[in-house]
Design a protein around this motif. Structure first.
Motif, short mmCIF file in Angstrom:
data_model
loop_
_atom_site.label_atom_id
_atom_site.label_comp_id
_atom_site.label_asym_id
_atom_site.label_seq_id
_atom_site.Cartn_x
_atom_site.Cartn_y
_atom_site.Cartn_z
N HIS A 78 -14.33 53.27 16.49
CA HIS A 78 -14.86 52.29 15.70
C HIS A 78 -14.36 52.64 13.90
N LEU A 79 -14.65 53.82 13.12
CA LEU A 79 -14.73 54.13 11.97
C LEU A 79 -12.90 54.65 11.58
N ILE A 80 -12.52 55.13 12.78
CA ILE A 80 -11.36 55.87 13.25
C ILE A 80 -10.44 54.58 12.92
N LEU A 81 -10.55 53.50 14.20
CA LEU A 81 -9.78 52.26 14.73
C LEU A 81 -9.89 51.52 13.56
N LEU A 109 -5.18 47.18 21.06
CA LEU A 109 -6.15 48.77 21.08
C LEU A 109 -7.39 47.94 21.00
N ASN A 110 -7.75 47.43 20.09
CA ASN A 110 -9.27 46.68 19.07
C ASN A 110 -9.84 45.88 20.75
N VAL A 111 -8.77 45.20 20.78
CA VAL A 111 -9.49 44.36 21.97
C VAL A 111 -10.36 44.70 23.13
N LEU A 112 -9.08 46.14 23.85
CA LEU A 112 -10.11 46.74 24.11
C LEU A 112 -10.79 47.88 24.09
N ALA A 113 -11.19 47.97 23.01
CA ALA A 113 -12.36 48.84 22.18
C ALA A 113 -13.14 48.03 22.42
N GLN A 114 -12.97 46.53 21.68
CA GLN A 114 -14.34 45.44 21.70
C GLN A 114 -14.89 44.97 23.31
N PHE A 115 -13.61 45.49 23.83
CA PHE A 115 -14.24 44.84 25.80
C PHE A 115 -15.21 45.79 25.98
N LEU A 116 -15.10 47.18 25.62
CA LEU A 116 -15.35 48.15 26.42
C LEU A 116 -16.89 48.42 25.62
N PHE A 117 -17.00 48.07 24.43
CA PHE A 117 -18.44 47.79 23.93
C PHE A 117 -19.01 46.54 23.81
N LEU A 118 -18.29 45.21 24.56
CA LEU A 118 -19.12 44.26 25.02
C LEU A 118 -20.98 44.34 25.49
#
Length: 154
Positions: A78-81, A109-118
């Motif tokens: 999340h920091l790098i993104l 890419l943020n949608v994908l990362a947030q989906f994985l972080f749900l």
């Protein structure tokens, strides 16, 4: 007496867009808002990353989750993104074409990362995904930088 009988020259008019004035304003306003949202989302992702790196007990623990990472790893992601998303948002606000293309890619890419972080932060992840989807829509539908049609009209 000789008078100059040349008619006055008509003023040049700029080429007209195929969009109406309000639709054009809406699209450019959406792009501006998308740039601001990208910067805010990027900064919030940086804070989310710092929280994940600094303290692993801030986020809830998840049982057996398919995409289970160490929370410190999620923090670095999340920091790098977040830094890269904020830079792309700045590029969008400056009107750079690379910012628009990077914005669409990074919002995806943020949608994908947030989906994985749900499972760790469900409400924030859903909110961030909704913002990113709006950003993708706003940047993809604004044809300010798009190609002109065969008559040279945008």
């Amino acid at each position: 007496m000789s008078q100059n009988s040349t008619p006055p020259r008509p003023e040049a008019t700029p080429p007209r867009s195929h969009k109406s004035g309000s639709a054009e304003a809406w699209a450019s306003g959406g792009t501006l808002f998308a740039g601001v949202l990208m910067m805010v989302t990027g900064i919030m992702d940086v804070f989310q990353g710092i929280a994940g790196i600094a303290e692993d007990d801030i986020y809830t623990r998840v049982g057996d989750y398919v995409f289970k990472f160490d929370l410190t790893t999620w923090g670095w992601i999340h920091l790098i993104l977040g830094i890269v998303v904020a830079i792309a948002g700045f590029g969008i606000l400056k009107g750079a074409e690379w910012g628009r293309v990077a914005g669409i890619c990074l919002a995806s890419l943020n949608v994908l990362a947030q989906f994985l972080f749900l499972p760790y932060q469900p409400w924030w992840a859903l909110f961030s995904m909704a913002i990113s989807i709006f950003v993708i829509w706003a940047l993809a539908t604004d044809d300010e930088y798009g190609p002109t049609d065969r008559y040279g009209i945008r």
